[in-house]
Design an enzyme around this catalytic site. Sequence first.
Site, mmCIF file in Angstrom:
data_model
loop_
_atom_site.group_PDB
_atom_site.id
_atom_site.type_symbol
_atom_site.label_atom_id
_atom_site.label_comp_id
_atom_site.label_asym_id
_atom_site.label_seq_id
_atom_site.Cartn_x
_atom_site.Cartn_y
_atom_site.Cartn_z
ATOM 1 N N LYS A 215 -38.108 47.330 26.893
ATOM 2 C CA LYS A 215 -37.738 46.865 25.554
ATOM 3 C C LYS A 215 -38.567 45.638 25.155
ATOM 4 C CE LYS A 215 -33.142 48.856 26.020
ATOM 5 N NZ LYS A 215 -31.754 48.666 26.478
ATOM 6 N N GLN B 7 -27.977 43.835 28.125
ATOM 7 C CA GLN B 7 -28.212 45.074 28.870
ATOM 8 C C GLN B 7 -26.918 45.460 29.584
ATOM 9 O OE1 GLN B 7 -31.089 46.902 28.814
ATOM 10 N NE2 GLN B 7 -30.029 48.467 30.029
ATOM 11 N N ASP C 271 -27.883 45.856 18.640
ATOM 12 C CA ASP C 271 -27.622 46.997 19.519
ATOM 13 C C ASP C 271 -26.336 47.727 19.119
ATOM 14 O OD1 ASP C 271 -28.462 48.579 21.681
ATOM 15 O OD2 ASP C 271 -27.261 47.455 23.130
#
Lengths: 283, 283
Positions: free
Chosen positions: A55, A99, A122
């Site tokens: 990412k 994450q 996200d």
Amino acid sequence: MSQARLMDGTALARRIVEDTAKRATALTERTGTAPCLATVLVGEDPASVTYVRMKQNRCRKAGITSRHVALPAATTTEELVGTLRALSADPEVHGILLQHPVGEHIDERAAFEAIAPEKDVDGVTFASFATMSFGLPGFVSCTPGGIMRLLDAYDVDPAGKRAVVVGRSAILGKPVGMLLLARDATVTYCHSRTRDLSSAVREADIVVAAVGRPRLIRGQDIKPGAVVIDAGYNAGNIGDVDFDSAVEQAALITPVPGGVGPMTIATLLEQTVHAAERQLGVA
Amino acid sequence: MSQARLMDGTALARRIVEDTAKRATALTERTGTAPCLATVLVGEDPASVTYVRMKQNRCRKAGITSRHVALPAATTTEELVGTLRALSADPEVHGILLQHPVGEHIDERAAFEAIAPEKDVDGVTFASFATMSFGLPGFVSCTPGGIMRLLDAYDVDPAGKRAVVVGRSAILGKPVGMLLLARDATVTYCHSRTRDLSSAVREADIVVAAVGRPRLIRGQDIKPGAVVIDAGYNAGNIGDVDFDSAVEQAALITPVPGGVGPMTIATLLEQTVHAAERQLGVA
């Protein structure tokens, strides 16, 4: 019977990332500030390390700065929440990615809720789930958002269609069903407790497989002419759909890899730039 | 064919309110503080005035104090948000109900989000919707919560059953579908854009009609032996289900009135006492 047309997520994602990179450059030139995504990783799980690195690399290529926060595996919920709150308050950070999954000793939901909704690129917070569900402006979960972009790119209008979502996770199944409902599909959620999954899936004009069981959906489960979106990830690059048989029934189908996968990160990058534009007063 | 058994919401709600009143009394005796619901009304719409007064009366009978805040029709979003934030911060208030719909000049969502989730006993915030959707602890929207209690009282286990929700409002259709999904039903959302609603409804073991169209669902749309929940309110005490024909097909059915209606306020009262118990450190 003719074979389904492939939905090329790789090509579409490339176009989205190119547009995103142009927007990032324009924003940087105009404001002197590059969009910045904070990535937060707890522990050193090898797969998670790889995902975060990927990412970051993709951010760099798109003109997005990334700031990485690596926390030890023993980090407590309280410490992680503190880190995420600090990033939420930091004007130099425009988007935040935690994450996940994080370690089982951490209250992941408490951590997600420490992310300010305006930086939740996200799409993991309660607020993002609700805005997706109610058709309100906000950030979407990246894979569901990517799926909707794929449908749009192939001129699949969900309105009035039967959509069947197989899977009900908080970041994939549930939100993609809500996004389809907001676009006027008649949406059915199937899952591990569904009786006669095949019959339920055969009702669908649009199937979204998002359950993480290799080749669970077979060609015989697909209504001829349906659109088949395979959002499943299983070891060995195998999707939730048995591609070889499904491709004979569907009108449109996503390959694995190269279908939904590339769209997820493209959505993350696009939402990060959008967050930065808004926070810098440009959008 | 035998007629469906009626699901008696009046009797069930009475039992819940009796239990709630006992809990309220016990809490008051133990802590010296009675549970307190703040009701907030903007303007003087006669129906809204009546609803709020009824809720206050029901609170009083259940041993719950109510504090009424009457705001003029010209109240701005900012003023309403300020009022709701003050109530959220007030330790003497345990639950907050904003009578809605509010005037069109007010951002209703901004107002809802000013209610602290731990006082959201009407289940209108993003956080409450998300906790309902994810099967997490939290307050539920009152009508959906009441429907789930009715199903439980009549030993209807949603797990593995096909549930069809007709309607997709933010406080009724969407949350009741999510609650059914959290209880392992296979859930389909139908709405005004659904093609062939009759066929979709006929798939259902559990039908929840929540759309506000008089007698939209008829007996011929009901699978024999299904459970039919009529959450529709239309002028003249008419539900969304054509009772006379549906009662011949269903195994269980809610009457209108006396089915879902009484459960809504019972859920509000019960959640208010639960909120007070938690805030006073008893639960």
